[in-house]
Design a protein around this motif. Structure first.
Motif, mmCIF file in Angstrom:
data_model
loop_
_atom_site.group_PDB
_atom_site.id
_atom_site.type_symbol
_atom_site.label_atom_id
_atom_site.label_comp_id
_atom_site.label_asym_id
_atom_site.label_seq_id
_atom_site.Cartn_x
_atom_site.Cartn_y
_atom_site.Cartn_z
ATOM 1 N N SER A 97 3.409 32.889 46.741
ATOM 2 C CA SER A 97 2.113 32.290 47.058
ATOM 3 C C SER A 97 1.680 32.631 48.476
ATOM 4 C CB SER A 97 2.185 30.759 46.896
ATOM 5 O OG SER A 97 2.437 30.398 45.556
ATOM 6 N N GLY A 98 0.356 32.579 48.690
ATOM 7 C CA GLY A 98 -0.209 32.802 50.020
ATOM 8 C C GLY A 98 -0.408 34.281 50.317
ATOM 9 N N TYR A 99 -1.479 34.570 51.053
ATOM 10 C CA TYR A 99 -1.828 35.970 51.330
ATOM 11 C C TYR A 99 -0.702 36.721 52.028
ATOM 12 C CZ TYR A 99 -3.866 39.989 53.672
ATOM 13 O OH TYR A 99 -4.093 41.247 54.147
ATOM 14 N N LYS A 100 -0.107 36.106 53.034
ATOM 15 C CA LYS A 100 0.912 36.795 53.820
ATOM 16 C C LYS A 100 2.076 37.262 52.950
ATOM 17 C CE LYS A 100 4.063 36.105 57.729
ATOM 18 N NZ LYS A 100 4.540 35.154 58.772
ATOM 19 N N MET A 101 2.577 36.373 52.091
ATOM 20 C CA MET A 101 3.750 36.734 51.295
ATOM 21 C C MET A 101 3.388 37.633 50.116
ATOM 22 S SD MET A 101 6.910 36.398 51.798
ATOM 23 C CE MET A 101 6.859 35.063 52.993
ATOM 24 N N VAL A 102 2.211 37.423 49.516
ATOM 25 C CA VAL A 102 1.781 38.300 48.423
ATOM 26 C C VAL A 102 1.571 39.721 48.944
ATOM 27 C CG1 VAL A 102 -0.121 38.793 46.830
ATOM 28 C CG2 VAL A 102 0.792 36.468 46.996
ATOM 29 N N LYS A 103 0.976 39.847 50.123
ATOM 30 C CA LYS A 103 0.799 41.177 50.718
ATOM 31 C C LYS A 103 2.155 41.821 51.006
ATOM 32 C CE LYS A 103 -1.138 43.638 54.693
ATOM 33 N NZ LYS A 103 -1.786 43.518 56.024
ATOM 34 N N GLU A 104 3.108 41.029 51.487
ATOM 35 C CA GLU A 104 4.440 41.549 51.760
ATOM 36 C C GLU A 104 5.058 42.131 50.487
ATOM 37 O OE1 GLU A 104 8.047 42.563 53.496
ATOM 38 O OE2 GLU A 104 6.167 42.020 54.472
ATOM 39 N N ALA A 105 4.877 41.414 49.363
ATOM 40 C CA ALA A 105 5.486 41.861 48.110
ATOM 41 C C ALA A 105 4.782 43.070 47.519
ATOM 42 C CB ALA A 105 5.488 40.713 47.105
ATOM 43 N N LEU A 106 3.451 43.039 47.490
ATOM 44 C CA LEU A 106 2.697 44.062 46.757
ATOM 45 C C LEU A 106 2.330 45.287 47.594
ATOM 46 C CD1 LEU A 106 0.237 41.887 44.647
ATOM 47 C CD2 LEU A 106 2.529 42.687 44.065
ATOM 48 N N PHE A 166 -7.794 31.368 47.812
ATOM 49 C CA PHE A 166 -8.128 30.059 48.377
ATOM 50 C C PHE A 166 -7.236 29.711 49.574
ATOM 51 C CE2 PHE A 166 -9.678 29.971 44.059
ATOM 52 C CZ PHE A 166 -10.888 29.308 44.148
ATOM 53 N N ASP A 167 -6.638 30.709 50.167
ATOM 54 C CA ASP A 167 -5.736 30.501 51.310
ATOM 55 C C ASP A 167 -6.537 29.947 52.496
ATOM 56 O OD1 ASP A 167 -3.989 30.729 53.502
ATOM 57 O OD2 ASP A 167 -2.959 32.438 52.592
ATOM 58 N N THR A 217 14.614 40.732 38.212
ATOM 59 C CA THR A 217 14.031 39.391 38.254
ATOM 60 C C THR A 217 12.520 39.460 38.054
ATOM 61 O OG1 THR A 217 15.744 38.678 39.821
ATOM 62 C CG2 THR A 217 13.789 37.281 39.622
ATOM 63 N N SER A 218 11.989 38.592 37.183
ATOM 64 C CA SER A 218 10.541 38.545 36.965
ATOM 65 C C SER A 218 9.844 37.919 38.161
ATOM 66 C CB SER A 218 10.217 37.740 35.705
ATOM 67 O OG SER A 218 10.667 38.413 34.551
ATOM 68 N N ILE A 219 8.700 38.484 38.530
ATOM 69 C CA ILE A 219 7.939 38.063 39.704
ATOM 70 C C ILE A 219 6.513 37.730 39.284
ATOM 71 C CG2 ILE A 219 7.101 38.737 41.991
ATOM 72 C CD1 ILE A 219 10.102 38.599 41.879
ATOM 73 N N THR A 220 5.999 36.595 39.738
ATOM 74 C CA THR A 220 4.595 36.249 39.509
ATOM 75 C C THR A 220 3.930 36.004 40.854
ATOM 76 O OG1 THR A 220 4.952 35.291 37.314
ATOM 77 C CG2 THR A 220 2.994 34.574 38.509
ATOM 78 N N THR A 221 2.845 36.729 41.133
ATOM 79 C CA THR A 221 2.102 36.540 42.377
ATOM 80 C C THR A 221 0.928 35.608 42.112
ATOM 81 O OG1 THR A 221 0.904 38.589 41.869
ATOM 82 C CG2 THR A 221 2.721 38.740 43.419
ATOM 83 N N ASN A 222 0.873 34.523 42.846
ATOM 84 C CA ASN A 222 -0.182 33.528 42.684
ATOM 85 C C ASN A 222 -1.430 34.017 43.424
ATOM 86 O OD1 ASN A 222 -1.812 31.302 42.509
ATOM 87 N ND2 ASN A 222 -0.288 29.830 43.248
ATOM 88 N N GLY A 278 8.027 26.127 49.448
ATOM 89 C CA GLY A 278 7.713 27.279 50.273
ATOM 90 C C GLY A 278 7.004 28.367 49.480
ATOM 91 N N PRO A 279 6.542 29.425 50.165
ATOM 92 C CA PRO A 279 5.752 30.465 49.502
ATOM 93 C C PRO A 279 6.533 31.332 48.528
ATOM 94 C CG PRO A 279 6.219 31.085 51.763
ATOM 95 C CD PRO A 279 6.694 29.679 51.607
ATOM 96 N N VAL A 280 7.865 31.267 48.576
ATOM 97 C CA VAL A 280 8.709 31.988 47.616
ATOM 98 C C VAL A 280 9.648 30.971 46.976
ATOM 99 C CG1 VAL A 280 10.348 33.882 47.260
ATOM 100 C CG2 VAL A 280 8.607 34.059 49.057
ATOM 101 N N PHE A 281 9.434 30.688 45.696
ATOM 102 C CA PHE A 281 10.278 29.702 45.005
ATOM 103 C C PHE A 281 10.559 30.206 43.588
ATOM 104 C CE2 PHE A 281 5.940 28.470 44.031
ATOM 105 C CZ PHE A 281 5.983 28.110 42.687
#
Length: 516
Positions: free
Chosen positions: A106-115, A424-425, A413-418, A90-93
């Motif tokens: 991962s993915g625009y929707k979830m990265v936008k939610e986080a950032l 490339f979504d 917790t460390s976070i990495t946004t792909n 899934g987009p958050v792992f």
């Protein structure tokens, strides 16, 4: 130490029971245990402690099974592996490296939610051992809290003062584009590698603002600094080097590429120290010439506010931050742009036709021309998208307990946004894996912005060099295409597969630049 502690624990337990029966049991236990048995017993204790210490928090993002003690250190650290894992989990792992759990988004929707939507939830930086030896939590990129806010605000304010406020950045960029084109002309249409000509040109813009002067392309000492930085950035992204972040206590004393990264940064900081020391000797607070001068003045003003961090060591790290933010992304994107122009000569011809129609050959392109060059602007944006310069962004850290995608992410917790998964979504781009300037053009050929275009990340930690990089990319790219037609050396067509370090850059290539 472990065996001593274990023995004392057993002795303490034994002595707490005074009955002969217990003494006999412990005596029999000690007598029947040989060395292999003790080793097996010790391993079992360590394994139990590891399982307890590293148990997955409740409702934490899922991820692959982790090896005891090691975690997922054998899982690839590249963006393509992250994309495969996101398809599975899934987009958050999550992954575990050593004892540290890391969350990948991962993915625009979830990265936008986080950032963006949770702007203050993932704003901090974790301690990254590989870089901490140099940056020490100071400066702009890797600092946190009050110090970070003050340092970033100061940098933004005074880069504008020496930049947009006096149009210096634009002026510096236009002047440097002349030097860049002249350097290409000096190659006289013969094959050459443009790597460090481009890197020095881009770096000279921020150097003019920070140091108050540019460097000649023949300056061997400055080129050496750029080579050291390039090597460090490439090595920093390798799987072997990133083992250092998982086990710094052990690997600090062992040879490996992490030692090269540290050695390179030591040489770079020595170079920057000399620039700062020269400024200190010549400093006139009534006549600030550049960023270092105004920072020296701020050190005097902020002596009563030590938490803001205005000191010489912070100036050193901030200068390194600005050099890297103002060089790496734009220089690599320009190199990718040349690669794509060689692969797609028909697109190169359309760019040149638009430049000829709007600007002609009688004057130099300027930032003001951007609005009248929609196709050229679209090509530059597509080079940024496909170039995918920083595919995994820069690590962040949960600044408070948060929920993302229905999962609980504890503070710290460390976070990495792909970011590659955003660029490339398939839900955001019509042809995500194809070089297509039409992604940034509407039906009437006008330039259109795309929300999923996040090469510089987003939110409060967006790259501080974004504005400068956009200006450099437009002026340099347009000037080069106005003056030259680019083609591959026969038999040496550059690869579209890049080199993955901390950034994603083209393989070394040679090019033919034919004057128009």
């Amino acid at each position: 130490m472990f065996w001593s502690a274990l023995f004392l624990l057993l002795e303490k337990t034994r002595n707490s029971y005074r009955s002969p029966e217990y003494n006999m049991i412990f005596q029999a236990l000690f007598e029947c245990m040989d060395l292999p048995s003790w080793l097996l017993f010790g391993f079992g204790i360590l394994l139990l402690l590891d399982l307890i210490r590293n148990r997955r928090p409740q409702n934490f993002p899922p991820g692959p099974w982790a090896l005891p003690f090691l975690g997922n250190v054998f899982t690839g650290v590249d963006f393509k592996t992250m994309e495969k894992l996101s398809e599975q989990y899934g987009p958050v792992f999550s992954l575990r490296r050593g004892s540290e759990r890391m969350v990948y988004i991962s993915g625009y929707k979830m990265v936008k939610e986080a950032l963006v939507n949770q702007l203050d939830s993932f704003i901090d930086r974790p301690i990254i051992p590989l870089f901490h030896a140099t940056f020490k939590g100071l400066g702009i990129a890797l600092s946190n809290g009050y110090l970070w806010k003050k340092q970033r605000k100061f940098a933004n304010t005074h880069l504008r003062y020496f930049g947009e406020g006096q149009k210096s950045l634009e002026k510096y960029t236009e002047v440097e584009s002349n030097f860049l084109c002249e350097a290409f002309k000096d190659e006289q249409g013969q094959p050459f590698n443009p790597h460090y000509i481009i890197t020095m040109a881009v770096s000279n813009i921020i150097s003019s603002v920070v140091f108050g002067h540019r460097f000649e392309y023949t300056d061997a000492s400055f080129r050496k600094i750029l080579e050291l930085d390039n090597d460090a950035i490439v090595l920093a992204g390798s799987a072997v080097t990133q083992l250092y972040d998982a086990f710094p206590g052990i690997l600090t004393y062992l040879p490996g590429p992490h030692q090269t990264v540290h050695a390179n940064y030591r040489q770079i900081t020595e170079f920057l120290k000399k620039e700062i020391e020269k400024h200190q000797e010549e400093w006139n607070p009534d006549d600030p010439r550049d960023f270092i001068d105004v920072y020296l003045d701020e050190i005097e003003k902020k002596r009563g506010d030590p938490e803001a961090g205005f000191r010489i060591d912070t100036l050193l790290v901030s200068t390194l931050d600005l050099i890297e933010a103002g060089t790496e992304s734009a220089a690599n994107t320009l190199r990718w742009a040349l690669v794509y122009m060689m692969h797609y000569p028909e697109i190169q011809e359309k760019v040149q036709a638009e430049i000829d129609r709007v600007i002609g050959q009688c004057r130099q392109p300027t930032q003001a021309d951007r609005v009248n060059l929609p196709y050229t602007d679209a090509v530059i944006h597509e080079c940024q998208r496909m170039g995918n310069i920083v595919p995994l962004g820069f690590p962040k850290m949960a600044s408070k307990d948060a929920t993302l995608g229905g999962y609980f992410i504890p503070k710290g917790t460390s976070i990495t946004t792909n970011l590659a998964s955003v660029l490339f979504d398939k839900n955001e781009w019509e042809t995500p894996n194809t070089f297509n300037p039409g992604h940034f053009l509407d039906s009437e050929g006008r330039f259109r912005r795309r929300e999923a275009f996040l090469p510089f990340s987003a939110g409060k930690r967006v790259c501080i060099g974004e504005h400068l990089a956009k200006m450099e990319l437009f002026v340099f790219f347009t000037s080069l295409l106005q003056c030259f037609t680019f083609s591959p050396v026969p038999g040496e067509i550059p690869s579209l597969e890049g080199v993955l370090g901390f950034t994603y850059s083209p393989e070394e290539f040679r090019i033919l630049a034919v004057p128009r």
